[in-house]
Motif scaffolding. Structure first.
Motif, short mmCIF file in Angstrom:
data_model
loop_
_atom_site.label_atom_id
_atom_site.label_comp_id
_atom_site.label_asym_id
_atom_site.label_seq_id
_atom_site.Cartn_x
_atom_site.Cartn_y
_atom_site.Cartn_z
N ILE A 1 -40.07 26.50 -36.16
CA ILE A 1 -39.44 27.85 -37.56
C ILE A 1 -38.00 28.21 -37.12
O ILE A 1 -37.61 28.24 -35.78
N ASP A 2 -37.74 27.93 -38.79
CA ASP A 2 -36.31 28.61 -38.39
C ASP A 2 -36.29 30.09 -38.85
O ASP A 2 -37.20 30.60 -39.90
N ARG A 3 -35.69 30.82 -37.57
CA ARG A 3 -36.48 32.15 -38.06
C ARG A 3 -34.70 32.81 -38.57
O ARG A 3 -34.40 34.18 -38.35
N ASP A 4 -33.38 32.04 -38.60
CA ASP A 4 -32.43 32.99 -38.87
C ASP A 4 -31.50 31.83 -39.43
O ASP A 4 -30.03 32.27 -39.82
N GLY A 5 -32.19 30.99 -40.28
CA GLY A 5 -31.47 30.06 -41.56
C GLY A 5 -30.48 28.97 -40.75
O GLY A 5 -29.19 28.87 -41.54
N SER A 6 -30.50 28.15 -39.92
CA SER A 6 -30.13 27.50 -38.75
C SER A 6 -28.92 28.32 -39.08
O SER A 6 -27.30 27.56 -38.41
N VAL A 7 -28.47 29.44 -38.01
CA VAL A 7 -27.14 30.15 -37.83
C VAL A 7 -26.11 29.75 -36.54
O VAL A 7 -25.26 30.18 -37.02
N LEU A 8 -27.22 29.16 -35.83
CA LEU A 8 -26.32 28.29 -34.61
C LEU A 8 -25.30 27.72 -35.27
O LEU A 8 -23.85 27.42 -34.77
N ASP A 9 -25.98 26.55 -36.30
CA ASP A 9 -25.22 25.65 -36.93
C ASP A 9 -24.46 25.81 -37.34
O ASP A 9 -23.08 25.43 -37.88
N TYR A 10 -24.98 27.10 -38.35
CA TYR A 10 -23.93 27.32 -39.28
C TYR A 10 -22.42 28.33 -39.09
O TYR A 10 -20.91 28.23 -39.13
N CYS A 11 -22.61 29.06 -37.82
CA CYS A 11 -21.30 29.77 -37.19
C CYS A 11 -20.79 28.86 -36.58
O CYS A 11 -19.46 28.58 -36.97
N ARG A 12 -20.99 27.43 -35.93
CA ARG A 12 -20.35 26.12 -35.10
C ARG A 12 -19.74 25.39 -36.61
O ARG A 12 -18.18 25.54 -36.80
N LEU A 13 -19.96 25.84 -37.82
CA LEU A 13 -19.51 24.54 -38.23
C LEU A 13 -18.53 25.67 -39.09
O LEU A 13 -17.46 24.77 -40.13
N HIS A 14 -18.43 26.61 -39.58
CA HIS A 14 -17.25 27.91 -39.60
C HIS A 14 -16.82 28.73 -38.33
O HIS A 14 -16.35 29.17 -39.24
N ASP A 15 -16.57 27.67 -37.86
CA ASP A 15 -15.85 28.41 -36.70
C ASP A 15 -16.38 29.74 -36.33
O ASP A 15 -14.33 30.26 -36.37
N ILE A 16 -17.19 30.59 -36.25
CA ILE A 16 -17.33 31.68 -35.71
C ILE A 16 -17.87 31.90 -34.37
O ILE A 16 -18.56 31.18 -34.32
#
Length: 305
Positions: A194-209
């Protein structure tokens, strides 16, 4: 202490952030000793929020560190705003007023980092952008980030806010690792998928957050710590086994588990215990093997597909 760049900024920060949410539980002398210990360990990044202790935690910290211009140059200060009693508020007026209060309590002219604390359902990103512009141009805030936000909320902000979002503070621990588990159990018919956060981990890695894990020792939502807890016998046995291998404590291993992830996270400690703080800081020098990391992950009850 080992350092990383915070997000896309040039700000070098220690890999361990010292959370000050509970500093109001210490006496004046205890608070002074706590802050000195953090500095001695190279942990000069201090995390605050305007709601911690109703603002008292920021005041206690400023007194404990004996804030002056010389001290200020040697530390990195982060605080958060946006939570009000019974509501959240990202309005321009509230952000600006909050920052003025934070600066006054911390006895400083500027924050290195300001985070928006919890998503405001009524946010008007144009107002946030105006507030950030004023804070940046006035020199009151140098870098900006968010807390507890998922990718599309950040994208909405970025449509209007010109400053880079350098950090996202999120709940993450060995026992609260859904943002990791859903990326492992892709397209699987189990709760871990279940994706509870919109893939926030991958998103932050992609955008250097930079992800700043909060409550790194908690399970559930402030239900308690998992270390030494009878509810997690297999996990504690495995952590203790690996701690012995590296000749460190279980506290160190719990933080090292987060630091081993290639997202280059910056865990936020919450302890006011000096020895535990030292143990947290030691994690900066421990690099778990891939096998160690996965063994701990599985011992927490996470199942690999």
């Amino acid at each position: 202490m080992r350092t990383i760049k915070l997000g896309t900024s040039n700000l070098e920060v220690p890999v361990i952030a010292v959370g000050c949410m509970r500093i109001n539980s210490l006496s004046k002398s205890e608070a002074e000793r706590f802050v000195r210990t953090a500095l001695d360990e190279g942990a000069n990044f201090f995390d605050h929020a305007d709601i911690y202790g109703g603002g008292a935690c920021e005041e206690i910290f400023a007194d404990a560190i004996q804030m002056n211009d010389d001290i200020r140059e040697k530390i990195i200060l982060q605080s958060k705003c946006g939570i009000r009693k019974g509501s959240f508020d990202f309005s321009k007026e509230h952000i600006l007023t909050s920052v003025d209060g934070i600066l006054k309590r911390l006895k400083t002219d500027y924050l290195d980092v300001l985070l928006l604390h919890r998503p405001d359902a009524l946010v008007e990103p144009e107002e946030v952008a105006e507030a950030f512009d004023i804070l940046q141009s006035s020199g009151k805030v140098r870098h900006f980030g968010v807390s507890n936000q998922k990718p599309m909320q950040i994208e909405l902000l970025k449509k209007y806010v010109k400053q880079p979002i350098v950090a996202n503070q999120l709940q993450l621990s060995i026992t609260n690792a859904t943002m990791i588990s859903n990326g492992i159990n892709v397209n699987m018919e189990n709760d871990s998928a279940i994706d509870r956060d919109g893939s926030v981990l991958d998103y932050c890695r992609l955008h250097d957050i930079t992800i700043q894990p909060w409550s790194p020792f908690q399970y559930g939502f402030f239900e308690g710590v998992f270390l030494g807890n009878d509810k997690f016998p297999e996990l504690n046995q495995k952590i203790d086994e690996i701690a012995a291998k590296y000749n460190v404590t279980n506290t160190t291993i719990a933080i090292a588990w987060l630091l081993r992830h290639p997202a280059r996270m910056q865990p936020v400690t919450g302890t006011m215990n000096i020895e535990r703080l030292k143990d947290c800081c030691k994690a900066a020098d421990v690099y778990l093997t891939r096998e160690d990391w996965y063994e701990i992950y599985r011992a927490a009850g996470n199942v690999l597909p």
